[in-house]
Design a protein around this motif. Structure first.
Motif, PDB file in Angstrom:
ATOM      1  N   ALA A 117      23.002  18.797 -22.681  1.00 28.80           N
ATOM      2  CA  ALA A 117      23.106  17.762 -23.722  1.00 28.80           C
ATOM      3  C   ALA A 117      23.705  16.482 -23.142  1.00 28.80           C
ATOM      4  O   ALA A 117      23.156  15.391 -23.333  1.00 28.80           O
ATOM      5  N   VAL A 118      24.815  16.623 -22.408  1.00 30.86           N
ATOM      6  CA  VAL A 118      25.467  15.415 -21.881  1.00 30.86           C
ATOM      7  C   VAL A 118      24.631  14.817 -20.750  1.00 30.86           C
ATOM      8  O   VAL A 118      24.521  13.589 -20.615  1.00 30.86           O
ATOM      9  N   ASP A 119      23.980  15.689 -19.961  1.00 30.79           N
ATOM     10  CA  ASP A 119      23.132  15.193 -18.875  1.00 30.79           C
ATOM     11  C   ASP A 119      21.978  14.358 -19.433  1.00 30.79           C
ATOM     12  O   ASP A 119      21.705  13.248 -18.959  1.00 30.79           O
ATOM     13  N   HIS A 120      21.328  14.894 -20.457  1.00 33.53           N
ATOM     14  CA  HIS A 120      20.193  14.197 -21.061  1.00 33.53           C
ATOM     15  C   HIS A 120      20.654  12.884 -21.715  1.00 33.53           C
ATOM     16  O   HIS A 120      19.962  11.871 -21.636  1.00 33.53           O
ATOM     17  N   TRP A 121      21.848  12.933 -22.334  1.00 40.80           N
ATOM     18  CA  TRP A 121      22.373  11.726 -22.980  1.00 40.80           C
ATOM     19  C   TRP A 121      22.584  10.615 -21.953  1.00 40.80           C
ATOM     20  O   TRP A 121      22.188   9.469 -22.177  1.00 40.80           O
ATOM     21  N   VAL A 122      23.181  10.979 -20.801  1.00 41.14           N
ATOM     22  CA  VAL A 122      23.420   9.974 -19.753  1.00 41.14           C
ATOM     23  C   VAL A 122      22.096   9.422 -19.246  1.00 41.14           C
ATOM     24  O   VAL A 122      21.938   8.199 -19.081  1.00 41.14           O
ATOM     25  N   ARG A 123      21.121  10.315 -19.013  1.00 40.11           N
ATOM     26  CA  ARG A 123      19.844   9.844 -18.460  1.00 40.11           C
ATOM     27  C   ARG A 123      19.115   8.937 -19.445  1.00 40.11           C
ATOM     28  O   ARG A 123      18.516   7.932 -19.050  1.00 40.11           O
ATOM     29  N   CYS A 124      19.175   9.291 -20.757  1.00 36.21           N
ATOM     30  CA  CYS A 124      18.533   8.440 -21.765  1.00 36.21           C
ATOM     31  C   CYS A 124      19.226   7.088 -21.836  1.00 36.21           C
ATOM     32  O   CYS A 124      18.576   6.039 -21.921  1.00 36.21           O
ATOM     33  N   GLU A 125      20.568   7.119 -21.813  1.00 36.52           N
ATOM     34  CA  GLU A 125      21.335   5.873 -21.897  1.00 36.52           C
ATOM     35  C   GLU A 125      20.941   4.940 -20.742  1.00 36.52           C
ATOM     36  O   GLU A 125      20.711   3.747 -20.935  1.00 36.52           O
ATOM     37  N   ARG A 126      20.827   5.537 -19.543  1.00 42.49           N
ATOM     38  CA  ARG A 126      20.498   4.733 -18.372  1.00 42.49           C
ATOM     39  C   ARG A 126      19.070   4.200 -18.446  1.00 42.49           C
ATOM     40  O   ARG A 126      18.807   3.040 -18.129  1.00 42.49           O
TER      41      ARG A 126
ATOM     42  N   ARG B 218      17.841   0.292 -18.431  1.00 37.16           N
ATOM     43  CA  ARG B 218      16.915  -0.242 -17.426  1.00 37.16           C
ATOM     44  C   ARG B 218      15.566  -0.615 -18.018  1.00 37.16           C
ATOM     45  O   ARG B 218      14.713  -1.139 -17.314  1.00 37.16           O
ATOM     46  N   GLY B 219      15.353  -0.248 -19.306  1.00 40.06           N
ATOM     47  CA  GLY B 219      14.066  -0.515 -19.921  1.00 40.06           C
ATOM     48  C   GLY B 219      12.966   0.399 -19.431  1.00 40.06           C
ATOM     49  O   GLY B 219      11.785   0.059 -19.503  1.00 40.06           O
ATOM     50  N   GLU B 220      13.351   1.586 -18.917  1.00 39.18           N
ATOM     51  CA  GLU B 220      12.347   2.550 -18.455  1.00 39.18           C
ATOM     52  C   GLU B 220      11.952   3.476 -19.593  1.00 39.18           C
ATOM     53  O   GLU B 220      12.572   3.484 -20.656  1.00 39.18           O
ATOM     54  N   ASP B 221      10.930   4.340 -19.313  1.00 41.70           N
ATOM     55  CA  ASP B 221      10.576   5.380 -20.280  1.00 41.70           C
ATOM     56  C   ASP B 221      11.721   6.380 -20.362  1.00 41.70           C
ATOM     57  O   ASP B 221      12.438   6.594 -19.380  1.00 41.70           O
ATOM     58  N   LEU B 222      11.868   7.019 -21.527  1.00 43.42           N
ATOM     59  CA  LEU B 222      12.896   8.047 -21.659  1.00 43.42           C
ATOM     60  C   LEU B 222      12.498   9.254 -20.820  1.00 43.42           C
ATOM     61  O   LEU B 222      11.309   9.532 -20.640  1.00 43.42           O
ATOM     62  N   PRO B 223      13.479   9.968 -20.258  1.00 42.22           N
ATOM     63  CA  PRO B 223      13.149  11.097 -19.377  1.00 42.22           C
ATOM     64  C   PRO B 223      12.426  12.216 -20.138  1.00 42.22           C
ATOM     65  O   PRO B 223      12.799  12.544 -21.258  1.00 42.22           O
ATOM     66  N   ALA B 224      11.387  12.771 -19.496  1.00 42.47           N
ATOM     67  CA  ALA B 224      10.702  13.939 -20.057  1.00 42.47           C
ATOM     68  C   ALA B 224      11.513  15.164 -19.648  1.00 42.47           C
ATOM     69  O   ALA B 224      12.258  15.130 -18.674  1.00 42.47           O
TER      70      ALA B 224
ATOM     71  N   LEU C  23      24.580  14.925 -30.194  1.00 45.07           N
ATOM     72  CA  LEU C  23      25.362  15.780 -31.091  1.00 45.07           C
ATOM     73  C   LEU C  23      24.511  16.925 -31.632  1.00 45.07           C
ATOM     74  O   LEU C  23      25.012  18.043 -31.815  1.00 45.07           O
ATOM     75  N   ALA C  24      23.226  16.656 -31.882  1.00 41.88           N
ATOM     76  CA  ALA C  24      22.350  17.729 -32.376  1.00 41.88           C
ATOM     77  C   ALA C  24      22.214  18.828 -31.322  1.00 41.88           C
ATOM     78  O   ALA C  24      22.253  20.018 -31.638  1.00 41.88           O
TER      79      ALA C  24
ATOM     80  N   LEU D  20      23.132   4.622 -30.820  1.00 38.83           N
ATOM     81  CA  LEU D  20      23.629   5.562 -31.831  1.00 38.83           C
ATOM     82  C   LEU D  20      22.633   6.696 -32.039  1.00 38.83           C
ATOM     83  O   LEU D  20      23.023   7.852 -32.244  1.00 38.83           O
ATOM     84  N   ALA D  21      21.332   6.396 -31.988  1.00 37.87           N
ATOM     85  CA  ALA D  21      20.322   7.446 -32.133  1.00 37.87           C
ATOM     86  C   ALA D  21      20.440   8.438 -30.975  1.00 37.87           C
ATOM     87  O   ALA D  21      20.369   9.658 -31.171  1.00 37.87           O
ATOM     88  N   ASN D  22      20.674   7.902 -29.775  1.00 41.02           N
ATOM     89  CA  ASN D  22      20.857   8.771 -28.602  1.00 41.02           C
ATOM     90  C   ASN D  22      22.091   9.641 -28.794  1.00 41.02           C
ATOM     91  O   ASN D  22      22.089  10.835 -28.474  1.00 41.02           O
ATOM     92  N   GLU D  23      23.150   9.052 -29.344  1.00 42.88           N
ATOM     93  CA  GLU D  23      24.391   9.802 -29.596  1.00 42.88           C
ATOM     94  C   GLU D  23      24.147  10.933 -30.599  1.00 42.88           C
ATOM     95  O   GLU D  23      24.634  12.054 -30.418  1.00 42.88           O
TER      96      GLU D  23
END
Lengths: 130, 110
Positions: free
Chosen positions: A83-92, A96-102, A37-38, A30-33
């Protein structure tokens, strides 16, 4: 760029995102969502800025007016796609338990907005002086 | 101040995450409404014309689509139990609405 194309496929295929890793705590999703939205609101604000330049600065020379408006509209489109690209990458990454994308995007966007603002100030002052 | 403390409802998220997400969708819909109003103002500024009315109608349809997406998501968040994650298609649809409004704006500016 190839990563980007692969991500575009994920925009339309939620099942593929869900295949990987494990479902994170729903609060993180939800935070990613909300972050998504922001960014979408930022994109809408840039588009509104494009309209505002076009409508509320009618005494600007035509070329400047159209150029500034299109720059803001282009930034809005870029921002919403990112926005949608970053959302997908963060979700993934969360699955996977990886670091969030820079990302360099916030810096690029703020430089672009600064440039548009400076041009706008200069053009409006020049318009007054003339 | 112990009079106000009650055992928390186990079904409620103490961080109010679904509520915050619901309000984020509302805020975004509001931003979309403002952009649509600006588009209508721009399209109909010099008196109503056929292309102006067409662009206004298109922007209103896009706004309605965005409102529907927000409404569907808000309803999904309001269901009891842990809220489902946002579907990628849902997010992409919202972004495509925004991009389409920007394309309308570019058509109006040029």
């Amino acid at each position: 760029m190839i990563d980007f194309v692969r991500n575009v496929r994920l925009w339309f295929a939620p099942e593929e995102v869900r295949k990987e890793g494990s479902t994170p705590d729903y609060r993180f999703s939800l935070a990613n969502e909300r972050t998504f939205l922001a960014w979408l609101r930022t994109a809408l604000a840039l588009i509104a800025g494009g309209f505002a330049v076009d409508q509320f600065l009618p005494r600007l020379p035509q070329g400047w007016r159209i150029g500034l408006a299109l720059a803001l509209l282009g930034a809005g489109v870029l921002c919403s796609l990112r926005a949608v690209d970053h959302w997908v990458r963060c979700e993934r990454a969360m699955r996977r338990g990886e670091d969030l994308p820079a990302s360099r995007f916030p810096a690029v966007l703020s430089l672009l907005v600064t440039a548009v603002a400076v041009v706008m100030v200069v053009v409006v002052f020049a318009g007054w002086a003339a | 101040m112990s009079t106000g403390t009650r055992p928390p409802d186990p079904g409620r998220d103490p961080g109010l995450q679904p509520e915050r997400t619901r309000l984020a969708w509302r805020r975004t819909t509001l931003a979309c409404t403002v952009v649509t109003a600006l588009a209508a103002r721009s399209a109909l500024h010099g008196g109503p014309s056929a292309p102006g009315l067409a662009v206004t109608a298109l922007c209103c349809v896009l706004w309605a689509a965005f409102l529907l997406l927000a409404q569907l998501r808000i309803r999904a968040l309001a269901r009891p139990g842990p809220p489902p994650a946002l579907a990628a298609r849902h997010a992409t649809a919202a972004v495509l609405c925004t991009v389409a409004v920007a394309v309308c704006a570019a058509a109006l500016v040029l």
